[in-house]
Design a protein around this motif. Sequence first.
Motif, PDB file in Angstrom:
ATOM      1  N   THR A 128      41.583  29.311  64.581  1.00  0.00           N
ATOM      2  CA  THR A 128      42.672  29.318  63.968  1.00  0.00           C
ATOM      3  C   THR A 128      42.733  30.470  65.201  1.00  0.00           C
ATOM      4  O   THR A 128      44.633  30.754  64.950  1.00  0.00           O
ATOM      5  CB  THR A 128      43.119  29.819  63.015  1.00  0.00           C
ATOM      6  N   GLY A 129      41.763  31.357  66.009  1.00  0.00           N
ATOM      7  CA  GLY A 129      42.993  31.924  66.890  1.00  0.00           C
ATOM      8  C   GLY A 129      43.246  31.165  68.324  1.00  0.00           C
ATOM      9  O   GLY A 129      43.116  32.477  69.180  1.00  0.00           O
ATOM     10  N   ALA A 130      42.669  30.102  67.983  1.00  0.00           N
ATOM     11  CA  ALA A 130      42.565  30.225  69.429  1.00  0.00           C
ATOM     12  C   ALA A 130      43.575  28.879  69.766  1.00  0.00           C
ATOM     13  O   ALA A 130      43.463  27.754  69.293  1.00  0.00           O
ATOM     14  CB  ALA A 130      41.712  28.616  70.157  1.00  0.00           C
ATOM     15  N   SER A 131      44.356  29.014  71.266  1.00  0.00           N
ATOM     16  CA  SER A 131      45.286  28.480  71.061  1.00  0.00           C
ATOM     17  C   SER A 131      45.684  26.287  71.719  1.00  0.00           C
ATOM     18  O   SER A 131      45.671  25.311  71.799  1.00  0.00           O
ATOM     19  CB  SER A 131      46.676  28.807  71.918  1.00  0.00           C
ATOM     20  N   HIS A 132      44.220  26.828  73.174  1.00  0.00           N
ATOM     21  CA  HIS A 132      43.565  25.510  73.352  1.00  0.00           C
ATOM     22  C   HIS A 132      42.526  25.358  73.173  1.00  0.00           C
ATOM     23  O   HIS A 132      41.587  26.110  72.435  1.00  0.00           O
ATOM     24  CB  HIS A 132      43.456  26.407  75.368  1.00  0.00           C
ATOM     25  N   SER A 133      42.373  23.635  72.979  1.00  0.00           N
ATOM     26  CA  SER A 133      41.239  23.377  72.496  1.00  0.00           C
ATOM     27  C   SER A 133      40.630  23.038  73.790  1.00  0.00           C
ATOM     28  O   SER A 133      40.702  22.829  74.735  1.00  0.00           O
ATOM     29  CB  SER A 133      41.440  22.144  71.851  1.00  0.00           C
ATOM     30  N   THR A 134      38.967  22.604  73.143  1.00  0.00           N
ATOM     31  CA  THR A 134      37.687  23.396  74.892  1.00  0.00           C
ATOM     32  C   THR A 134      36.660  21.905  74.640  1.00  0.00           C
ATOM     33  O   THR A 134      36.557  22.167  73.811  1.00  0.00           O
ATOM     34  CB  THR A 134      37.498  24.459  74.814  1.00  0.00           C
ATOM     35  N   VAL A 135      35.962  21.436  75.620  1.00  0.00           N
ATOM     36  CA  VAL A 135      35.096  20.933  75.712  1.00  0.00           C
ATOM     37  C   VAL A 135      34.327  21.339  76.668  1.00  0.00           C
ATOM     38  O   VAL A 135      34.284  22.018  77.194  1.00  0.00           O
ATOM     39  CB  VAL A 135      35.885  19.010  76.092  1.00  0.00           C
ATOM     40  N   SER A 136      32.877  20.586  75.509  1.00  0.00           N
ATOM     41  CA  SER A 136      31.478  21.281  76.853  1.00  0.00           C
ATOM     42  C   SER A 136      31.394  20.573  77.756  1.00  0.00           C
ATOM     43  O   SER A 136      31.896  19.495  78.037  1.00  0.00           O
ATOM     44  CB  SER A 136      30.446  21.463  75.848  1.00  0.00           C
ATOM     45  N   PRO A 137      30.774  20.582  78.952  1.00  0.00           N
ATOM     46  CA  PRO A 137      30.789  19.910  79.791  1.00  0.00           C
ATOM     47  C   PRO A 137      29.293  18.880  79.480  1.00  0.00           C
ATOM     48  O   PRO A 137      29.541  17.999  80.057  1.00  0.00           O
ATOM     49  CB  PRO A 137      29.419  21.201  81.091  1.00  0.00           C
ATOM     50  N   ALA A 138      28.684  19.096  78.511  1.00  0.00           N
ATOM     51  CA  ALA A 138      27.828  18.182  78.239  1.00  0.00           C
ATOM     52  C   ALA A 138      28.541  16.730  77.399  1.00  0.00           C
ATOM     53  O   ALA A 138      28.501  16.012  77.488  1.00  0.00           O
ATOM     54  CB  ALA A 138      27.393  18.173  77.305  1.00  0.00           C
TER      55      ALA A 138
END
Length: 283
Positions: free
Chosen positions: A32-42
Amino acid sequence: MFASPTRKDHVGRILAPVMINGQGPFRFIVDTGASHSTVSPALASLLGLDVADKSPILVNGITGTALVPSVQIDRLEAGALSLENTRFPVIWAPLMAGADGILGVAGLRRERIFVEFTRNRVCVSRSNSVHTPLGFISIPAVRLASGLMTVNARVAGIRARAVIDTGAERSLGNIALRDALERVGTARNKANTTDVFGSTDAIVRGEIGTAPMIALGPIKIADVDLIYGDFHIFDVWKMQDRPALIIGMDVLGSVRSLVIDFRNQELYLEGVYFNTRPDSRVP
């Protein structure tokens, strides 16, 4: 309504199942503190996504900022949350602790997140009811323009803005809060320091101190270890010049269930076993 099994990761954060381009589910940290979702390199490699160094995305983490490569995702689904044709940053950091990505929900407006730790269940749904769920304590919140959910707090009587951050393992305080506690003589430092990691490569040294009492609405929490430091994210949030803190999973994970309602701007907690007012205790 969407419900599926969840569990805390080994540092106590919430993991939720996420579908990407019709594949999955994959394990994402609900943040809830991040506005971006991210994905891992894997995960990007597993899905055969083209990691584009020519389309970098600026990522602001707790400890610093970085330009990172990105991938184009046709559809990301997590319950009622659906994102289409969006470019996501690709990062790996110690804070991910083996997860496939981070589900940044700071920008939600109409949804609510319901986590039942005792039943290992997480729900992401549209928020409709304005009533406090039976057996829960309600804490009024404010959703900032950035999407962050914050609550008014008092730390040893000092007014502070508290960010509800399910992506943080530990609760953190800014320098302004530490200095204010020292001025009134209530700071209880342990004279220890620790390294704080974020979603970038930057590492910040923090001071460990015990907050004598944190009040969040009707709830009072005694002897919480806060890590104080000059953290970059407080600059991003424009909270560096006044007392502020991040409430992490060391506190939030102490309850049976929690609800974060973005539409009605409320935080609900069930099964509060730390120090509360007698009339607020949930059996």
